[in-house]
Design a protein around this motif. Structure first.
Motif, PDB file in Angstrom:
ATOM      1  N   PRO A   1      34.988  -0.060  -0.854  1.00  0.00           N
ATOM      2  CA  PRO A   1      33.909  -0.149   0.140  1.00  0.00           C
ATOM      3  C   PRO A   1      33.056  -1.394  -0.098  1.00  0.00           C
ATOM      4  O   PRO A   1      32.678  -1.698  -1.237  1.00  0.00           O
ATOM      5  CB  PRO A   1      33.111   1.133  -0.092  1.00  0.00           C
ATOM      6  N   ARG A   2      32.766  -2.093   0.962  1.00  0.00           N
ATOM      7  CA  ARG A   2      32.060  -3.363   0.846  1.00  0.00           C
ATOM      8  C   ARG A   2      30.691  -3.205   0.199  1.00  0.00           C
ATOM      9  O   ARG A   2      30.207  -4.102  -0.499  1.00  0.00           O
ATOM     10  CB  ARG A   2      31.918  -3.972   2.241  1.00  0.00           C
ATOM     11  N   ALA A   3      30.060  -2.047   0.397  1.00  0.00           N
ATOM     12  CA  ALA A   3      28.719  -1.823  -0.148  1.00  0.00           C
ATOM     13  C   ALA A   3      28.713  -1.770  -1.668  1.00  0.00           C
ATOM     14  O   ALA A   3      27.660  -1.931  -2.296  1.00  0.00           O
ATOM     15  CB  ALA A   3      28.136  -0.527   0.419  1.00  0.00           C
ATOM     16  N   LEU A   4      29.882  -1.542  -2.298  1.00  0.00           N
ATOM     17  CA  LEU A   4      29.948  -1.448  -3.754  1.00  0.00           C
ATOM     18  C   LEU A   4      30.177  -2.800  -4.419  1.00  0.00           C
ATOM     19  O   LEU A   4      30.213  -2.883  -5.646  1.00  0.00           O
ATOM     20  CB  LEU A   4      31.066  -0.481  -4.162  1.00  0.00           C
TER      21      LEU A   4
ATOM     22  N   ASN B   1      28.861  -6.209  -5.650  1.00  0.00           N
ATOM     23  CA  ASN B   1      27.564  -6.797  -5.980  1.00  0.00           C
ATOM     24  C   ASN B   1      27.417  -8.170  -5.327  1.00  0.00           C
ATOM     25  O   ASN B   1      28.410  -8.855  -5.062  1.00  0.00           O
ATOM     26  CB  ASN B   1      27.405  -6.920  -7.496  1.00  0.00           C
ATOM     27  N   PRO B   2      26.177  -8.601  -5.075  1.00  0.00           N
ATOM     28  CA  PRO B   2      25.965  -9.915  -4.448  1.00  0.00           C
ATOM     29  C   PRO B   2      26.561 -11.073  -5.245  1.00  0.00           C
ATOM     30  O   PRO B   2      26.884 -12.116  -4.667  1.00  0.00           O
ATOM     31  CB  PRO B   2      24.432 -10.020  -4.370  1.00  0.00           C
TER      32      PRO B   2
ATOM     33  N   THR C   1      38.413  -9.463   3.618  1.00  0.00           N
ATOM     34  CA  THR C   1      37.292  -8.594   3.965  1.00  0.00           C
ATOM     35  C   THR C   1      37.473  -8.127   5.393  1.00  0.00           C
ATOM     36  O   THR C   1      37.624  -8.943   6.306  1.00  0.00           O
ATOM     37  CB  THR C   1      35.953  -9.335   3.837  1.00  0.00           C
TER      38      THR C   1
ATOM     39  N   GLU D   1      33.971  -2.798   6.821  1.00  0.00           N
ATOM     40  CA  GLU D   1      33.203  -2.274   5.693  1.00  0.00           C
ATOM     41  C   GLU D   1      34.040  -2.156   4.423  1.00  0.00           C
ATOM     42  O   GLU D   1      33.651  -1.446   3.494  1.00  0.00           O
ATOM     43  CB  GLU D   1      32.628  -0.895   6.055  1.00  0.00           C
ATOM     44  N   THR D   2      35.177  -2.851   4.363  1.00  0.00           N
ATOM     45  CA  THR D   2      36.074  -2.749   3.214  1.00  0.00           C
ATOM     46  C   THR D   2      36.453  -4.136   2.721  1.00  0.00           C
ATOM     47  O   THR D   2      36.658  -5.052   3.522  1.00  0.00           O
ATOM     48  CB  THR D   2      37.350  -1.972   3.595  1.00  0.00           C
TER      49      THR D   2
ATOM     50  N   THR E   1      29.256   5.061  -6.963  1.00  0.00           N
ATOM     51  CA  THR E   1      27.889   5.375  -6.549  1.00  0.00           C
ATOM     52  C   THR E   1      27.147   4.063  -6.348  1.00  0.00           C
ATOM     53  O   THR E   1      27.166   3.195  -7.225  1.00  0.00           O
ATOM     54  CB  THR E   1      27.172   6.224  -7.602  1.00  0.00           C
ATOM     55  N   ARG E   2      26.511   3.917  -5.208  1.00  0.00           N
ATOM     56  CA  ARG E   2      25.800   2.671  -4.926  1.00  0.00           C
ATOM     57  C   ARG E   2      24.498   2.641  -5.727  1.00  0.00           C
ATOM     58  O   ARG E   2      23.652   3.532  -5.589  1.00  0.00           O
ATOM     59  CB  ARG E   2      25.508   2.554  -3.433  1.00  0.00           C
TER      60      ARG E   2
ATOM     61  N   GLN F   1      20.992   0.635  -6.759  1.00  0.00           N
ATOM     62  CA  GLN F   1      20.080  -0.354  -6.193  1.00  0.00           C
ATOM     63  C   GLN F   1      19.939  -1.576  -7.095  1.00  0.00           C
ATOM     64  O   GLN F   1      19.971  -2.706  -6.633  1.00  0.00           O
ATOM     65  CB  GLN F   1      18.707   0.294  -5.951  1.00  0.00           C
TER      66      GLN F   1
END
Length: 383
Positions: free
Chosen positions: A318-321, A323-324, A346, A349-350, A366-367, A369
């Motif tokens: 998942p793209r949200a996991l 890191n920048p 990319t 969202e993956t 787990t995302r 912060q």
């Protein structure tokens, strides 16, 4: 002195109590020099979900979006003016029609008379030509055969004999055969303007036409739309276009973000120009809606999934996991460890990762912060 102590008795008592408390705390710290504060005895561990890293073939799915439109839509205007003497149910919007069905008939009496006169003129001019070439056996035979197939009532116009010499062309022109022949064709075309039929099956759209009303040449009559054969145009980036599987035979069309129903389609065309502002290329998807599902009516927003190439060994994350800084979080012996990764592609969202991490590593799903290198973790689920 007694008067002073009596006057300031409460402040002196309070100061004495503070001094006694400080002394007691000093004695405690001297006796217990090696014990830290209770809050520092144990670092709090974050509960996280982890998944074991397994590399496997991952197929790219290219997603696009656009609005559904009919593959065939035709706006019909009156090619001639006159009184409407017949219509198909007033050409009301929403009516379904079949191919070849008569939709409008405009009074054609004058046009029919003009066609009959043009045919008679062709017969007369051809007869005159035959009289002039009676002595030429071959020429007479060919034009005689043409003359025998002419009729004032016949709908079909036989083809002209092939002109084989300049003399024959001059004779046909001088006797008016050529001009009369093309006059018949033009009159037949004009007569056809009075009768309008459906060129393909579809649904009518428009304000309707009143029976026995007079219409003018050029007046809009209706729009015929094919609701079954549909198209969708989606804009893709250069990278997405390059990821399309060249052997793609079938795509899936969904009504917006809903995934409960879909229709199969085909990638039929790809534009060869790049849109300057968006830097995208348009691709065209054709599909059918044989059951007339409302979610796929022309005008609806839809999404399309196009099969792309497949990576033999990769991992979809998942793209949200991610890191920048281009790293992912892993779980190692109760601690968070960041590892840099290589991104193959990319999509939405993956992110698809190359096999750079050791297989079997535990990825933190787990995302977090503010993930810190080395922070304490505790797994809540085995996957």
């Amino acid at each position: 002195m007694k008067r002073f102590l009596k006057k300031h008795k409460r402040p002196v008592t309070t100061s004495a109590a503070v001094l006694l408390l400080c002394a007691a705390l000093t004695v405690y710290l001297v006796i217990n020099p090696g014990k830290p504060h209770a809050s520092a005895e144990k670092e709090e561990a974050r509960l996280v979900e982890t998944r074991r890293l397994v590399y496997e073939p991952v197929a790219v799915i290219i997603r696009g979006e656009g609005f559904i439109r009919s593959a065939r839509s035709l706006t019909v205007t009156a090619m001639t003016g006159g009184k409407v003497i017949n219509t198909f149910e007033g050409l009301k919007s929403g009516l379904e029609v079949e191919a070849g069905q008569e939709l409008v008939l405009i009074d054609d009496e004058e046009a029919a008379n003009n066609l009959a006169l043009a045919r008679m003129e062709l017969i007369r001019s051809t007869a005159s030509l035959l009289s002039a070439v009676q002595g030429d056996g071959t020429l007479y035979s060919r034009w005689s055969d043409f003359f025998s197939r002419l009729s004032p009532e016949a709908d079909d116009l036989p083809p002209l004999p092939e002109v084989e010499s300049d003399r024959e062309k001059l004779l046909a022109s001088n006797f008016g055969v050529l001009s009369a022949y093309y006059g018949v064709r033009e009159a037949a075309i004009r007569l056809g303007y009075h009768r309008i039929t459906a060129p393909f099956p579809g649904v009518l759209e428009g304000d309707g036409v009143t029976l026995y009303s007079n219409i003018s040449q050029g007046a809009p009559l209706f729009t015929l739309t094919d609701p079954l054969n549909l198209e969708l145009t989606a804009a893709l980036s250069r990278d997405e276009l390059g990821m399309i599987n060249p052997d793609t035979q079938e795509v899936l069309v969904y009504p917006g973000e809903m995934r409960d129903i879909s229709l199969p389609g085909r990638l039929v065309r790809v534009d060869k120009t790049m849109q300057q502002e968006s830097q995208t290329v348009k691709v065209h998807i054709a599909f059918r809606n044989p059951d007339s599902k409302p979610r796929f009516f022309p005008g609806n927003y839809a999404e399309v999934e196009i099969p792309g190439i497949s990576f033999e060994s990769a991992f979809a994350l998942p793209r949200a996991l991610l890191n920048p800084d281009g790293t992912v979080n892993t779980f190692e012996e109760g601690r968070l460890v960041k590892y840099p990764v290589e991104i193959l592609y990319t999509q939405s969202e993956t992110v698809i990762l190359a096999p750079t991490l050791p297989e079997g590593s535990r990825i933190v799903f787990t995302r977090l912060q503010s993930p810190l290198q080395g922070m304490a973790l505790r797994r809540i689920e085995e996957k």
